[in-house]
Design an enzyme around this catalytic site. Sequence first.
Site, PDB file in Angstrom:
ATOM      1  N   TYR A 154      -8.178  -1.940   4.135  1.00 55.65           N
ATOM      2  CA  TYR A 154      -6.785  -2.067   3.707  1.00 55.65           C
ATOM      3  C   TYR A 154      -5.864  -2.202   4.920  1.00 55.65           C
ATOM      4  O   TYR A 154      -4.976  -3.057   4.950  1.00 55.65           O
ATOM      5  CB  TYR A 154      -6.433  -0.838   2.864  1.00 55.65           C
ATOM      6  CG  TYR A 154      -5.079  -0.853   2.220  1.00 55.65           C
ATOM      7  CD1 TYR A 154      -4.817  -1.669   1.123  1.00 55.65           C
ATOM      8  CD2 TYR A 154      -4.056  -0.022   2.672  1.00 55.65           C
ATOM      9  CE1 TYR A 154      -3.576  -1.660   0.508  1.00 55.65           C
ATOM     10  CE2 TYR A 154      -2.823   0.006   2.068  1.00 55.65           C
ATOM     11  CZ  TYR A 154      -2.581  -0.823   0.982  1.00 55.65           C
ATOM     12  OH  TYR A 154      -1.351  -0.812   0.372  1.00 55.65           O
ATOM     13  N   LYS A 158      -3.519  -5.372   5.695  1.00 53.85           N
ATOM     14  CA  LYS A 158      -2.071  -5.188   5.770  1.00 53.85           C
ATOM     15  C   LYS A 158      -1.534  -5.504   7.164  1.00 53.85           C
ATOM     16  O   LYS A 158      -0.427  -6.020   7.309  1.00 53.85           O
ATOM     17  CB  LYS A 158      -1.685  -3.775   5.337  1.00 53.85           C
ATOM     18  CG  LYS A 158      -1.925  -3.515   3.851  1.00 53.85           C
ATOM     19  CD  LYS A 158      -1.177  -4.500   2.980  1.00 53.85           C
ATOM     20  CE  LYS A 158      -1.168  -4.103   1.519  1.00 53.85           C
ATOM     21  NZ  LYS A 158      -0.374  -5.019   0.691  1.00 53.85           N
TER      22      LYS A 158
END
Length: 188
Positions: A154, A158
């Site tokens: 993640y 991101k």
Amino acid sequence: MNHIDLAHRCAVVTGGAQGFGRAITERFKASGAKVAIWDHDIALAEKTAKEIGPEVLALQVDVTDPAAVEKARDATLAAFGTIDILVNNAGILRDMIFHKMSIEAFEAVIKVHLMGSFYVAHSAARLFREQESGSFVHFTSTSGLIGNFGQSNYGAAKGGIWGLSNVLAVEGRKYNIRVWTLAPGALT
């Protein structure tokens, strides 16, 4: 809350059927925009569209499939004639400590968040440049900016969105294309 008049504007919200996406969809609609919900769960997207009101289009879209994204763009343009705002909100989590994380879990998150953001933004980039206006709204995260335990996939995705957004802002400035990158974080 200040009212922003978005009459005659069209906003696309990926993952717009629930959570942050639904709240964004509701706010755009309350500001007068036509909204296209691009979501993998068509039943939920249709339910959300019906609850929010007229001029809300529900489309089933897998943001990891460039052809599906192009098809959704074309359907949105056919329905509303324009796309003015594009919100890349779709996302998944596959949290796990790095040394135990599977390649599949890492790739799945990269595909939805980073590649999905790329495919969706790319589908509108030429249109925004031709109309000399448009707004991208991307979601990064504190996980991508400072890190978070168990979120290497993640955080990498991101962080990539942060970089993508910065380049789009530089390249779009000349054409009145705006890029907003939000980095929500929570301590629970």
